[in-house]
Structure formats: structure tokens, C-alpha cells
Design a protein around this motif. Structure first.
Motif, PDB file in Angstrom:
ATOM      1  N   ARG A 155       0.848  -1.193   0.000  1.00  0.00           N
ATOM      2  CA  ARG A 155       0.000   0.000   0.000  1.00  0.00           C
ATOM      3  C   ARG A 155       0.888   1.250   0.000  1.00  0.00           C
ATOM      4  O   ARG A 155       1.903   1.296   0.700  1.00  0.00           O
ATOM      5  N   LYS A 156       0.480   2.260  -0.755  1.00  0.00           N
ATOM      6  CA  LYS A 156       1.185   3.541  -0.755  1.00  0.00           C
ATOM      7  C   LYS A 156       0.588   4.439   0.312  1.00  0.00           C
ATOM      8  O   LYS A 156      -0.604   4.729   0.309  1.00  0.00           O
ATOM      9  N   ILE A 157       1.434   4.863   1.245  1.00  0.00           N
ATOM     10  CA  ILE A 157       1.001   5.678   2.380  1.00  0.00           C
ATOM     11  C   ILE A 157       1.432   7.139   2.138  1.00  0.00           C
ATOM     12  O   ILE A 157       2.427   7.410   1.453  1.00  0.00           O
ATOM     13  N   GLN A 158       0.675   8.067   2.716  1.00  0.00           N
ATOM     14  CA  GLN A 158       1.003   9.484   2.581  1.00  0.00           C
ATOM     15  C   GLN A 158       2.420   9.755   3.101  1.00  0.00           C
ATOM     16  O   GLN A 158       2.831   9.235   4.124  1.00  0.00           O
ATOM     17  N   GLY A 159       3.146  10.632   2.359  1.00  0.00           N
ATOM     18  CA  GLY A 159       4.528  10.930   2.739  1.00  0.00           C
ATOM     19  C   GLY A 159       5.519  10.068   1.989  1.00  0.00           C
ATOM     20  O   GLY A 159       6.641   9.876   2.443  1.00  0.00           O
ATOM     21  N   GLU A 160       5.100   9.538   0.797  1.00  0.00           N
ATOM     22  CA  GLU A 160       5.983   8.727  -0.040  1.00  0.00           C
ATOM     23  C   GLU A 160       6.511   7.509   0.707  1.00  0.00           C
ATOM     24  O   GLU A 160       7.689   7.170   0.624  1.00  0.00           O
ATOM     25  N   LYS A 161       5.622   6.863   1.433  1.00  0.00           N
ATOM     26  CA  LYS A 161       5.993   5.624   2.139  1.00  0.00           C
ATOM     27  C   LYS A 161       5.207   4.464   1.545  1.00  0.00           C
ATOM     28  O   LYS A 161       4.123   4.638   0.990  1.00  0.00           O
ATOM     29  N   GLN A 163       3.691   0.617   2.557  1.00  0.00           N
ATOM     30  CA  GLN A 163       3.382  -0.333   3.630  1.00  0.00           C
ATOM     31  C   GLN A 163       3.267  -1.740   3.022  1.00  0.00           C
ATOM     32  O   GLN A 163       2.504  -1.958   2.078  1.00  0.00           O
ATOM     33  N   GLN A 183      10.537   3.494   3.437  1.00  0.00           N
ATOM     34  CA  GLN A 183      10.646   4.817   2.805  1.00  0.00           C
ATOM     35  C   GLN A 183      11.987   4.943   2.099  1.00  0.00           C
ATOM     36  O   GLN A 183      13.007   4.461   2.586  1.00  0.00           O
TER      37      GLN A 183
END
Length: 236
Positions: A155-161, A163, A183
Motif C-alpha cells: 500500500r502507498k502511504i502518505q509521505g511517499e511511504k 506499507q 521509505q
């Protein structure tokens, strides 16, 4: 005739004639000397008058020359002062021009340095973009493989991270979720932000990933560590 022949009479006559001659001579010489003295006095007066006139004229010329010299000195002093002022102004102008040229040269140097820095930065960005694309490609490959065979979800998380969600870890509860958060920094280096549940070897696995850049092996090792939490087995 007898009286004339008398010696005394002759002597008296000659003496008388000599007196007359001397008197006439003195009188003539006196008149001549007086005339000559008068001429000399007249000549002297004319000469002195001429000399005085010449001296007066010379003094006048000297006074005029002195005035001219004084005027020349004053003019020269003013011109020297003016030249000094102009020289000072010229030096100021030259100094200002040299300062501007110096600043101009420094500005050109800074511009050239900025151009070089920008070119290096563009090259670095292009290199990082290429490396990130390669990493993304590897991630996508890993994603497809692990999603298909190992039930991995990314999963793409906010802040270019990113999961990473693992399932089918526990045989007792296949739906139990095991996750870690990944990240990439500006230099394209992997960093593990969090891990749930925590893994004792996660820091070691993170360093190995940064050294080898082998992401599939990293995912396999993380999954192995999650499985070991439930099986109680020790991994190398």
C-alpha cells in the motif's frame, strides 16, 4: 739804444712778456676748461637722464614681469589644485570601475558555479530517478511474485511511504496481518520506518538491504522472520 742793451731792462721785459703769456694762457685754458666742463656736465646730465629713463623703464618692465610671474604662479596653483581634484575624482572613478569589474567577475564565477552545480544536480536527479525506476520495477516484480504466492499486499502511504502487508504467516490465523513501513530518502536509500510486530533482526536486515540493494531477498528474509515469531524457530 743804450737802454735796450741794458741787461736788467731786457730781463724785466722778458719777465713781463712771460707774465702776459702765462696770464693769457691761463685765461685761454680756463675758458677752454670751463667750456669743456660745461659740455661734460651737459653730457652727464643727458646720460643720467637717459640712464634714469632706462632704469625707470626697466623697473616698470620688471614690475610687470613680477606681476605676470605672480599671476602665473596663482594660475599654476589653481590648475595644480584642479588637477589634484580631477586626479582624485579619476582615481575614485577607476576604483569604482575596478570594484564593479571585480563584482562582475565574482558574479560570473557564481553563475558558472551555479550552472555546474545545477548540471551536477540534474545528473544526480536523473541518476536517482533511473535508480528509483529500477527499484520500482524490482518492487513491482516482487509485488507480483509475493502477491501471487505469499499473499503480500503493498500500500502507498502518505509521505511517499510504502506499507508491506503480509498474510498467511500464522497457520492458526492465516488472516493475521504482519506489516512494515518502508521509505526511500532523497539519495534513494531504503529506510524501515516501522515494523508490526517488531522484529529483532529488522535493523540487520535493513543494513543488508542498503548494502546489497537486493529487495526480493530482503522481503523473503522479513517474511521468514515473521514466520519464526510463530514457529519459535531460530533463523540465521
Amino acid at each position: 739804444m743804450a737802454s735796450i742793451r741794458d741787461y736788467n731792462v731786457v730781463e724785466q721785459f722778458n719777465s713781463r712778456l712771460e707774465e702776459i703769456r702765462t696770464k693769457l694762457l691761463d685765461q685761454a685754458m680756463g675758458e677752454l676748461l670751463n667750456d669743456r666742463v660745461a659740455e661734460l656736465c651737459q653730457e652727464h646730465r643727458q646720460y643720467m637722464k637717459s640712464v634714469l629713463g632706462t632704469c625707470f623703464k626697466k623697473c616698470k618692465e620688471d614690475e610687470n614681469m613680477f606681476d605676470m610671474i605672480q599671476t602665473f604662479k596663482e594660475d599654476l596653483k589653481e590648475e595644480t589644485s584642479s588637477l589634484k581634484e580631477k586626479s582624485a575624482e579619476h582615481l575614485e572613478v577607476v576604483s569604482a570601475i575596478e570594484d564593479k569589474e571585480h563584482h562582475k567577475a565574482l558574479l560570473f564565477q557564481r553563475i558558472e558555479k551555479l550552472k555546474k552545480d545545477q548540471a551536477k544536480h540534474r545528473e544526480l536527479i536523473q541518476s536517482q530517478n533511473k535508480a528509483n525506476k529500477d527499484r520500482l520495477k524490482n518492487l513491482n516484480i516482487c509485488k507480483d511474485i509475493f502477491q501471487k504466492h505469499l499473499s503480500l499486499e503493498i500500500r502507498k502511504i502518505q509521505g511517499e511511504k510504502l506499507q508491506f502487508v503480509f498474510r498467511n504467516i500464522s497457520r492458526k490465523d492465516p488472516d493475521m496481518v504482519h506489516t512494515f513501513l518502508l521509505q526511500l530518502d532523497a539519495e534513494g536509500v531504503y529506510h524501515i520506518v516501522s515494523c508490526d510486530p517488531p522484529l529483532e533482526k529488522m535493523a540487520h536486515l535493513e543494513r543488508r538491504l542498503q548494502e546489497t540493494n537486493n529487495f526480493p531477498a530482503f522481503l523473503a528474509n522479513v517474511r521468514r522472520e515473521f514466520v519464526a515469531l510463530h514457529s519459535g524457530a531460530k533463523t540465521a
